[in-house]
Write an enzyme that holds these catalytic residues in place. Structure first.
Site: not given
Length: 416
Positions: A202, A256, A352
């Site tokens: 992502h 992901d 992230s």
């Protein structure tokens, strides 16, 4: 620390976001008594058991545990030594084999009571573990295999222990990198080698896909350090099963994961080192306390950290994390949660793609393994809303295949 959302929308536009707040190996001598004594040490139960594939110290003999007999056996040399060495290294969590060689059992003193395994070369192309293609034999060629694996998961500097939610220090997490787009830190990542970084898919929505605008920074803990080594990006290989890239309205964050191939290889130093992958079949242990790091927000609406932050958080079972009070069945099989039920310490925006690493000694020495990738969560450090991570153990074969298939690729690439 803080988390960037596992979505392509801005981090605060939706509730789901991702980021970090606040032993001895067998040395075969050919002498029965000595071999038995060493095997006894290997099988001691006061520590976590050794993994079933090992490299002996000194001459790097490739050893496989015969669970039926409780002994360690050598692997006989074959025409497929390169593939066998590579498979053995991968199985142990190393990215690749750097070299292999043979030793003669008559001169190397390895024809003792422990015995040998031979390889079924016909089964190698589809094998994912050595145990899939080996059987007990007498080693008719009289030569056995040694291997040198790419080292990983070991710090090169002595460092002090920090217990959660604090500034890190140089050399503590030498595999942590910063992924920056137009100079702005967007995601973390983990070095698997000098030229490959593992991160979250992502991190690369449509608006951030001009690869010439990405830079990878390594070897520093201060986000503004002038001493960081920086390189460009040659390719990004993302998982074809990451559904939000097919349809941005899909609220499902499985798969992901992405690999970043650097434009050249980083120099490995005390401050830049690769992390290990989980060994084949290695399970996450509920309650085990591991470490998450990142430069993300120190509060949900706060600023990004100037210095790399680290926090120790326990793994939460999927049963608990899928309960109505937590995420209510949103945690899919290839995800896991980590954090504290009461909140307070977590990943957050900007973390992230960063690493969730656990330390073990299953290879006979202490190593750090990349068990999770910061993926998503609700808010940051909220009660009963822990960080959610991509479970790396479930993507081992995807990682190995993607690296082998796309080493020459450029641009954005999909790997099923």
């Amino acid at each position: 620390m803080a988390k960037e959302g596992g979505r392509t929308a801005p981090c605060c536009s939706r509730p789901k976001v991702a980021a970090l707040t606040v032993g001895t190996l067998l040395f075969l001598t050919g002498i029965g008594a000595a071999s038995w004594a060493i095997v006894t040490i290997l099988l001691r139960s006061d520590q976590e058991p050794l993994y079933q594939v090992q490299l002996s110290p000194g001459d790097s003999r490739l050893l496989v545990l015969d669970k039926t007999e409780g002994t360690w056996r050598l692997l006989c040399s074959s025409r497929s030594n390169a593939r066998v060495a590579g498979l053995g290294c991968e199985e142990m969590g190393f990215l690749r084999a750097l070299a292999h060689s043979e030793l003669d059992v008559r001169t190397a003193g390895a024809n003792g009571t422990s015995g040998f395994f031979c390889v079924d070369e016909g089964g190698l192309p589809l094998a994912q573990r050595l145990l899939d293609v080996i059987s007990v034999c007498d080693c008719p060629r009289g030569r056995f295999l040694t291997a040198t694996c790419q080292d990983c998961g070991r710090r090169k500097l002595p460092v002090d222990r920090i217990v959660g939610g604090q500034d890190s220090s140089l050399g503590r997490w030498p595999w942590q990198v910063s992924l920056r787009y137009d100079g702005t830190h967007l995601c973390g990542g983990s070095l698997l080698s000098g030229d490959w970084v593992l991160t979250a898919a992502h991190c690369f929505p449509e608006r951030n896909r001009v690869l010439s605008r990405w830079r990878v920074f390594a070897g520093a803990v201060a986000r503004t350090s002038p001493h960081a080594v920086q390189l460009g990006v040659q390719a990004v290989i993302y998982h074809g099963g990451y559904l939000p890239f097919r349809d941005p309205t899909i609220d499902e964050n499985s798969n992901d994961i992405a690999l970043v191939h650097l434009s050249s290889s980083l120099p490995l130093t005390e401050y830049i080192q690769p992390v290990c992958l989980p060994a084949a079949g290695q399970a996450l242990v509920d309650g085990k306390v591991c470490t998450v790091t990142g430069w993300g927000n120190t509060q949900f609406y706060g600023q990004q950290a100037v210095v790399l932050q680290e926090a120790r958080v326990p793994i939460i079972s999927n049963e608990v994390c899928n309960s109505p009070d937590f995420y209510g069945n949103q945690i899919k099989p290839k995800m896991f949660c980590a954090g504290y039920p009461e909140g307070g310490i977590d990943a957050c925006q900007g973390d992230s793609g960063g690493h969730f690493v656990c330390e073990d000694r299953i290879s006979g020495t202490s190593r750090w393994r990349l068990c999770g990738i910061v993926s998503w969560g609700t808010g940051c450090a909220l009660a009963r809303k822990p960080g959610v991570y991509t479970k790396v153990i479930d993507f081992r074969e995807w990682i190995f295949q993607a690296i082998k298939t796309h080493s020459e690729a450029t641009g954005m690439v999909t790997q099923p």
